[in-house]
Scaffold this active site. Sequence first.
Site, PDB file in Angstrom:
ATOM      1  N   SER A   1       0.851  -1.182   0.000  1.00 12.91           N
ATOM      2  CA  SER A   1       0.000   0.000   0.000  1.00 12.91           C
ATOM      3  C   SER A   1       0.888   1.233   0.000  1.00 12.91           C
ATOM      4  O   SER A   1       1.847   1.328  -0.777  1.00 12.91           O
ATOM      5  CB  SER A   1      -0.922  -0.033   1.231  1.00 12.91           C
TER       6      SER A   1
ATOM      7  N   TYR B   1      -5.154   8.401  -6.081  1.00 15.07           N
ATOM      8  CA  TYR B   1      -4.192   7.422  -5.567  1.00 15.07           C
ATOM      9  C   TYR B   1      -4.594   6.981  -4.160  1.00 15.07           C
ATOM     10  O   TYR B   1      -4.579   5.782  -3.850  1.00 15.07           O
ATOM     11  CB  TYR B   1      -2.797   8.043  -5.558  1.00 15.07           C
TER      12      TYR B   1
ATOM     13  N   LYS C   1      -5.520   3.204  -2.613  1.00 14.37           N
ATOM     14  CA  LYS C   1      -4.789   2.626  -1.490  1.00 14.37           C
ATOM     15  C   LYS C   1      -5.680   2.444  -0.262  1.00 14.37           C
ATOM     16  O   LYS C   1      -5.520   1.474   0.485  1.00 14.37           O
ATOM     17  CB  LYS C   1      -3.571   3.490  -1.147  1.00 14.37           C
TER      18      LYS C   1
END
Length: 275
Positions: A130, A144, A148
């Site tokens: 991650s 993004y 994650k």
Amino acid sequence: MTGTSRGLGLDLVRQLLERGDSVAATTRSSERLLGALGEGVDTSRLLPLTVDLRDEAQVKQAVVKTTERFGGLDVVVNNAGYGFLAAVEETTDRDVRDMLDVQVAGVWNVLRATLPILREQRGGHVVNVSSVLGLVSVPGWALYCAGKYALEGLSEALAAEVADFGINVTIVEPGYFRTDFLTQDSLALPAATTDHYPGIREMVDNHLNLQGSQLGDPVKGAAAIIDRVVVGEGPLRQVLGSDSHAYATSKVQALQANLDATAQSAPATDFPATA
């Protein structure tokens, strides 16, 4: 292992081969992976696989080739991903779907193909790479972070689901590592921007200029991940980098302050307690 032709994934492949481990490495370009490894690395125990992680059939076939070549499967590393820097309103529908296809759907494809093997043999280790941005959100990184954050939630649930089968799960949360992640080869930018977010434009420039001076050493990062798997035991989250630890600590403190501030008001929506 997915995402192996550059960055942390490439260092993982190199160190695993140097240890004498067998590695099935998926990438969008096997030629690029082999070129990046160079001639000094013994690749006799490497199975390079060109795979589109969004294609479930390709992922399943890659797992079949892995078990046929090496006779089994012990560790699964989901490392594929890329950065994207843009304001939320600059992010197109295609941008969103492309990111989540890789960072969420692609991981799910890998897990569906590999978990039955680990479950049947009552053991194994899943490593999901991650980011500290899976815990902390900052402007310009919304897409993004969304990918994650989803990976974090998936991994937490997975860890509880497979524990009885002897399968370990580790979530790796790196900070800024001195890889090519912040170069325009790895970092995607929006097709069109707006003048309404000058702070994000400045942040993008700062990140591109940060390349080469990041705090984290990818060689040490890869070694730490390997050590965690070899030991087999440890916390669910493996925080890599003092910057990552500082960001995550600040998030925990902010969340605790939020919980303290709502401790009295939260019960107001409960049904009255029965006598």
